[in-house]
Every structure is written in C-alpha cells, then in structure tokens.
Design a protein around this motif. Structure first.
Motif, mmCIF file in Angstrom:
data_model
loop_
_atom_site.group_PDB
_atom_site.id
_atom_site.type_symbol
_atom_site.label_atom_id
_atom_site.label_comp_id
_atom_site.label_asym_id
_atom_site.label_seq_id
_atom_site.Cartn_x
_atom_site.Cartn_y
_atom_site.Cartn_z
ATOM 1 N N GLY A 97 0.785 -1.230 0.000
ATOM 2 C CA GLY A 97 0.000 0.000 0.000
ATOM 3 C C GLY A 97 0.814 1.275 0.000
ATOM 4 O O GLY A 97 0.253 2.362 -0.179
ATOM 5 N N ASP A 98 2.162 1.201 0.183
ATOM 6 C CA ASP A 98 2.919 2.453 0.276
ATOM 7 C C ASP A 98 3.854 2.673 -0.911
ATOM 8 O O ASP A 98 4.661 3.587 -0.889
ATOM 9 N N ILE A 99 3.734 1.851 -1.957
ATOM 10 C CA ILE A 99 4.640 1.986 -3.093
ATOM 11 C C ILE A 99 3.801 2.193 -4.359
ATOM 12 O O ILE A 99 3.128 1.279 -4.826
ATOM 13 N N ASP A 100 3.833 3.425 -4.882
ATOM 14 C CA ASP A 100 3.004 3.755 -6.043
ATOM 15 C C ASP A 100 3.777 3.528 -7.337
ATOM 16 O O ASP A 100 4.942 3.134 -7.342
ATOM 17 N N VAL A 101 3.119 3.785 -8.450
ATOM 18 C CA VAL A 101 3.705 3.513 -9.768
ATOM 19 C C VAL A 101 4.968 4.336 -9.990
ATOM 20 O O VAL A 101 5.967 3.831 -10.528
ATOM 21 N N ASP A 102 4.964 5.600 -9.586
ATOM 22 C CA ASP A 102 6.144 6.453 -9.788
ATOM 23 C C ASP A 102 7.365 5.882 -9.061
ATOM 24 O O ASP A 102 8.482 5.876 -9.609
ATOM 25 N N LYS A 103 7.154 5.403 -7.852
ATOM 26 C CA LYS A 103 8.271 4.830 -7.092
ATOM 27 C C LYS A 103 8.740 3.518 -7.721
ATOM 28 O O LYS A 103 9.942 3.252 -7.797
ATOM 29 N N ILE A 104 7.809 2.704 -8.159
ATOM 30 C CA ILE A 104 8.177 1.434 -8.792
ATOM 31 C C ILE A 104 9.011 1.688 -10.041
ATOM 32 O O ILE A 104 10.054 1.051 -10.256
ATOM 33 N N GLN A 105 8.579 2.619 -10.877
ATOM 34 C CA GLN A 105 9.327 2.905 -12.105
ATOM 35 C C GLN A 105 10.710 3.452 -11.802
ATOM 36 O O GLN A 105 11.697 3.083 -12.468
ATOM 37 N N LEU A 106 10.807 4.314 -10.792
ATOM 38 C CA LEU A 106 12.121 4.845 -10.413
ATOM 39 C C LEU A 106 13.044 3.728 -9.943
ATOM 40 O O LEU A 106 14.213 3.655 -10.351
ATOM 41 N N LEU A 107 12.522 2.846 -9.085
ATOM 42 C CA LEU A 107 13.341 1.746 -8.569
ATOM 43 C C LEU A 107 13.805 0.839 -9.712
ATOM 44 O O LEU A 107 14.967 0.420 -9.746
ATOM 45 N N ARG A 108 12.914 0.516 -10.613
ATOM 46 C CA ARG A 108 13.286 -0.312 -11.765
ATOM 47 C C ARG A 108 14.359 0.367 -12.600
ATOM 48 O O ARG A 108 15.325 -0.272 -13.035
ATOM 49 N N ASP A 109 14.203 1.660 -12.854
ATOM 50 C CA ASP A 109 15.175 2.396 -13.671
ATOM 51 C C ASP A 109 16.556 2.392 -13.035
ATOM 52 O O ASP A 109 17.570 2.445 -13.740
ATOM 53 N N PHE A 110 16.613 2.323 -11.707
ATOM 54 C CA PHE A 110 17.894 2.306 -11.004
ATOM 55 C C PHE A 110 18.404 0.891 -10.723
ATOM 56 O O PHE A 110 19.388 0.714 -10.014
ATOM 57 N N GLY A 111 17.736 -0.114 -11.253
ATOM 58 C CA GLY A 111 18.283 -1.475 -11.188
ATOM 59 C C GLY A 111 17.790 -2.344 -10.060
ATOM 60 O O GLY A 111 18.280 -3.470 -9.893
ATOM 61 N N VAL A 112 16.821 -1.864 -9.250
ATOM 62 C CA VAL A 112 16.246 -2.734 -8.216
ATOM 63 C C VAL A 112 15.536 -3.895 -8.918
ATOM 64 O O VAL A 112 14.728 -3.683 -9.824
ATOM 65 N N ASN A 113 15.859 -5.131 -8.525
ATOM 66 C CA ASN A 113 15.267 -6.294 -9.198
ATOM 67 C C ASN A 113 14.562 -7.247 -8.242
ATOM 68 O O ASN A 113 14.166 -8.349 -8.630
ATOM 69 N N ARG A 114 14.398 -6.832 -6.967
ATOM 70 C CA ARG A 114 13.719 -7.690 -6.008
ATOM 71 C C ARG A 114 13.064 -6.816 -4.941
ATOM 72 O O ARG A 114 13.660 -5.829 -4.487
ATOM 73 N N VAL A 115 11.841 -7.177 -4.544
ATOM 74 C CA VAL A 115 11.108 -6.425 -3.521
ATOM 75 C C VAL A 115 10.673 -7.387 -2.429
ATOM 76 O O VAL A 115 10.127 -8.459 -2.702
ATOM 77 N N SER A 116 10.919 -7.001 -1.191
ATOM 78 C CA SER A 116 10.498 -7.789 -0.032
ATOM 79 C C SER A 116 9.341 -7.062 0.649
ATOM 80 O O SER A 116 9.507 -5.951 1.156
ATOM 81 N N LEU A 117 8.166 -7.697 0.640
ATOM 82 C CA LEU A 117 6.960 -7.079 1.182
ATOM 83 C C LEU A 117 6.679 -7.550 2.608
ATOM 84 O O LEU A 117 6.608 -8.756 2.861
ATOM 85 N N GLY A 118 6.475 -6.605 3.518
ATOM 86 C CA GLY A 118 6.152 -6.935 4.905
ATOM 87 C C GLY A 118 4.657 -7.181 5.080
ATOM 88 O O GLY A 118 3.925 -6.313 5.548
ATOM 89 N N VAL A 119 4.214 -8.374 4.708
ATOM 90 C CA VAL A 119 2.788 -8.718 4.772
ATOM 91 C C VAL A 119 2.393 -9.135 6.186
ATOM 92 O O VAL A 119 1.396 -8.695 6.738
ATOM 93 N N GLN A 120 3.151 -10.053 6.770
ATOM 94 C CA GLN A 120 3.034 -10.553 8.152
ATOM 95 C C GLN A 120 1.864 -11.509 8.384
ATOM 96 O O GLN A 120 2.054 -12.598 8.909
ATOM 97 N N VAL A 121 0.646 -11.122 8.010
ATOM 98 C CA VAL A 121 -0.494 -12.028 8.165
ATOM 99 C C VAL A 121 -1.601 -11.555 7.227
ATOM 100 O O VAL A 121 -1.722 -10.356 6.958
ATOM 101 N N LEU A 122 -2.389 -12.485 6.704
ATOM 102 C CA LEU A 122 -3.455 -12.124 5.770
ATOM 103 C C LEU A 122 -4.807 -12.186 6.493
ATOM 104 O O LEU A 122 -5.659 -13.033 6.233
ATOM 105 N N ASP A 123 -4.956 -11.258 7.429
ATOM 106 C CA ASP A 123 -6.167 -11.161 8.229
ATOM 107 C C ASP A 123 -6.253 -9.726 8.752
ATOM 108 O O ASP A 123 -5.364 -9.276 9.482
#
Length: 385
Positions: A97-123
C-alpha cells in the motif's frame, strides 16, 4: 573486500507493536538530513566509485516511505559508489500500500530487481492487533502493481505464533500467501522484544501467546504447504522456488563480509564487526563530522569466525560444507568438532555425509541447543594453529 551492502532507512509512517528495529516516525525534512548524513558515511568508507558487490539490500524501517525525490537521491548515491549493473540482486523492502507507480518505475530504472513485502499475516483484524497500517486488499493491489511493471521477484514476509492465533488460522494465511505463486517467502515465529508495545503487554500479562505445541504445529503446516506448492526450504525460515533463494541472506549465512550503513546498521569486515549509533540526532551528527557514526566495534578472531561458520551454516538446509570450512580456515572441522558432531548425531539432531553436515528435521526444532555445542574456548583454537 565486502561482498554485499546493507543500507538502513529507519523511517516509518506507523510503528508496529512487535518491531524492535531502529525506526522513527517519518518527517520529510528529517529524512533529507538523514540522507545527507548517510551519503557522508558511505563516501567516507567506500573508496572510489562503482565498487563491485554481489548484493545490495535496502531495509528498514520502511524505505519506500521516502518521497520519489528522496529515493532518487538515495539511488543516485548507490549508483555512484557501487557497480549496480554487475550486482546479482538488488532488494528493497516495502510495505503493502505504500509503493506507487512512480516509485516502482524509479526503482526499476535504477536497477532494483527484487522487492520484499512486509505482509506478516493475511487477516485484517490481526493486522490491526499488530499495529500494521495496511490491509489484506493492499497486498493484492501492491503485488499486482509490482508485477504489472516488471518487478516479479517478490518475497513475502509472514509472522506466525501471533497472539490468539491458532494452527487453523495460520493454515488459512499460508494457503492465501502461496496462492500468489510468488518465488520467495520468509517466515518467522513472533519474538517478544524489549522496548516494544508487545513487550509491555507481555510484562503485564495482557498478551496471549499460543502454546508451544501450537507453534510447532504452525511450523509443520508451513513446511508441508510450501513443499506442496513447489517451494523448497533452503534455510530454517525461508522458502523459495529453485533459483530464487535470497542471495543477500545467503551471504549472511555463508559468513561473508558486508558493509552496513545507516542508523543502527551492522557491518562485518575482516577482523571486526561494526555497530552504528541508533539515535537519529547522534547518527546524523557523527556521520557529518567524520563519516564514522560507530557505536561499537567488536573484534572477530579465529574462534568467533569458526563458531559463526557453524551457527550460520547450520541454518541452511544444505548445512556446513566440510571442504569450504577447510579452505577458509586451513584445518579440518574434525580437529574441533568431532566429539560434539558425534553426540548430536546420536541424539538425531545432526546428519552427515561426505561433503556436508546439516540439521535433521528434529534438529531444526532444537536449533539453539545444537548451536550451543559449537561454542569454543580460546584454548581449543590454540591447538589447531
């Protein structure tokens, strides 16, 4: 030379009830000051530019709480100092919920190739109890958004043995998590850490923890469900599709050297482990003064390196490689550990073949007791020099 880089961004919009990492409420002006101090620390400790490294990991806190402009500043610094193009794995942590399209595109452009999401529990109710800001719907939105923009190497973090959680409840979360069909999952039993909301409640007898047998049942559910869905357990707490094991975490478990930058970060260099100042004003002041915001430096001698080779190596399902041990230290593991290994094999906690020493399934459950057998005295080391 260090093989990897860890960079800590200590800012969060919300402080979770279980978290004991170095973290502070996000303020844009304070984050600007922090990034300038972080630049001074990195420039002071990394010679030249484009230094080759195998992995880069940006953790927190919540790194993606930074604005697009601040992320651009951070990524530019990383590109100046490290060879991102030659890096195998470049990970950033994010909250659903805190990473929008602009941030994703910037990260990709700078070579980030993996994202770790802090989900913790699906409830949703349990997320509220944990003090998390996101909801289950945010997980679906964020995973979909990342995949739509080409960031498919996604890892999900899960926590189990939560207050009032049952094995049946955890089974539901694991089933829903694997239905995303992601390449990697990290899973941890809840630990009650000092200076957290949960610790205060625990001290007052207000935190209902599942009984130990329920926690063991949840771990069994985790292993069986992951296996059924094509995810192999390569470390006590981590599961992946073949080829998607976390290269950065494997660096830790292989006892390799790494830089650690930022407030509260730890680094491991030949002969020493470094821990940085945690308070934000102290970190910023010292980093700007001389580029070395160090709280403490611990000398790591042969004894500590050998111990950690076993402590960390046995966390991996493949275990400790005997040949690699001998190549690194110049002597056989048998000179120090023949007796404890035999004792642990008799207990059914270790198994051994020509190349590897590893935990058994039962040994994983008694990991801390196993590791205690590999503590050494300085006099033990003198006999092998």
């Amino acid at each position: 030379m260090p093989e990897s880089v860890y960079i800590h961004i200590p800012f969060c919009e919300h402080i979770c009830h279980y978290c004991d990492f170095t973290k502070f409420f996000y303020k844009e002006s304070q984050a600007d000051l922090y990034l300038e101090a972080l630049k001074n620390e990195i420039v002071s400790n990394v010679p030249g530019s484009k230094q080759p490294v195998k992995t880069i990991y940006i953790g927190g806190g919540t790194p993606t709480v930074l604005t697009v402009e601040q992320l651009n500043t951070l990524m530019t610094l990383i590109h100046d100092k490290f060879d991102v193009q030659g890096c195998r794995e470049f990970t950033i942590e994010a909250n659903p919920g805190d990473i929008d399209v602009d941030k994703i595109q910037l990260l990709r452009d700078f070579g980030v190739n993996r994202v770790s999401l802090g989900v913790q529990v699906l409830d949703d109710d349990m997320l509220v109890q944990l003090g998390r800001a996101h909801r289950v719907s945010d997980v679906y939105t964020t995973v979909n958004r990342l995949q739509q923009h080409g960031l498919n190497n996604i890892s999900i973090d899960l926590i189990y043995a939560l207050p009032h959680q049952t094995p049946e409840h955890f089974q539901k979360t694991v089933n829903e998590a694997v239905a995303f069909n992601l390449p990697h999952y990290s899973t941890y039993a809840l630990q009650i850490e000092p200076k957290t909301v949960f610790y205060q409640r625990h001290q007052k007898g207000q935190l209902h923890r599942p009984p130990e047998e329920a926690e063991v049942a949840m771990y069994d559910i985790l292993k069986s469900t992951m296996t059924k869905n094509g995810l192999h357990q390569y470390e006590i707490s981590n599961f992946a599709k073949p080829g998607f094991e976390s290269q950065h975490n494997l660096m830790y478990w292989n006892n390799a050297y790494y830089y650690g930058f930022g407030a509260g970060a730890h680094g491991y260099l030949p002969g020493r482990r470094i821990g940085n100042l945690k308070p934000l004003p102290a970190y910023i002041k010292q980093a700007n003064a001389d580029g070395h915001p160090v709280l403490r430096t611990e000398s790591i001698g042969l004894k500590e390196e050998v111990e950690e080779e076993f402590f960390l190596g046995l966390r991996k399902m493949e275990g400790v490689n005997k040949n690699r041990f001998k190549e690194r230290f110049g002597f056989s593991h048998k000179q120090l550990y023949a007796t404890p290994i035999e004792v642990l094999k008799q207990k059914g906690w270790l198994q051994e073949d020509e190349e590897w020493i590893r935990l058994t399934e039962e040994g994983v459950l008694f990991g801390n007791s196993v590791f205690a057998h590999f503590l050494l005295e300085e006099s033990d080391i003198k006999h092998v020099r």
